[in-house]
Scaffold this active site. Structure first.
Site, short mmCIF file in Angstrom:
data_model
loop_
_atom_site.label_atom_id
_atom_site.label_comp_id
_atom_site.label_asym_id
_atom_site.label_seq_id
_atom_site.Cartn_x
_atom_site.Cartn_y
_atom_site.Cartn_z
N HIS A 96 56.53 54.94 40.74
CA HIS A 96 56.08 56.21 40.44
C HIS A 96 57.54 56.97 40.18
CE1 HIS A 96 57.47 56.84 44.72
NE2 HIS A 96 56.95 55.96 44.98
N LYS A 105 39.72 46.44 40.40
CA LYS A 105 39.71 45.80 39.34
C LYS A 105 39.83 44.26 39.21
CE LYS A 105 40.78 50.02 36.62
NZ LYS A 105 41.73 50.92 36.12
#
Length: 122
Positions: A105, A60
């Site tokens: 995470h 991206k």
């Protein structure tokens, strides 16, 4: 000058399921990444998910195709002294660029953000 920003979220559960295929693991991740993740024991799936999210975030930010990043063998998320960085080679090199990555995470999800800066005067 910032030339691109990308962010991605990856489900740890989805990554755990995908990693039932050793072919998937070996095709997507570098040997260095596999060694790092496997060293994390039961939390390895969180680390793999972060690596996968970093790939998508890089796509991206850079405009590179997902297939080039995932399958070209030219991308690796490196963790030195707990500070992540991205190493790119071949067709993924962006001249005069500095690549920043942040990952995190927690149980069910991993997230990565990538910022690409083009250095002035380069």
């Amino acid at each position: 000058m910032v030339s691109g920003i990308g962010v991605d979220l990856c489900s740890v559960k989805r990554m755990k399921s995908a990693l039932k295929s050793q072919h998937f693991r070996d095709r997507i991740f570098s040997q260095e990444e596999i060694s790092y993740c496997e060293g994390k024991g039961e939390r390895r799936y969180e680390s793999y998910a972060a690596g996968f999210a970093a790939r998508e975030a890089f796509c991206k930010a850079s405009g590179k195709t997902l297939s080039d990043v995932m399958f070209g063998g030219n991308f690796a998320l490196i963790r030195n002294d707990s500070i992540p960085s991205i190493r790119v080679t071949g067709s993924l090199i962006i001249p005069s660029a500095k690549i920043f990555v942040s990952i995190t995470h927690e149980k069910d999800y991993a997230i990565a953000m990538v910022v690409i800066e083009i250095l002035k005067g380069e």
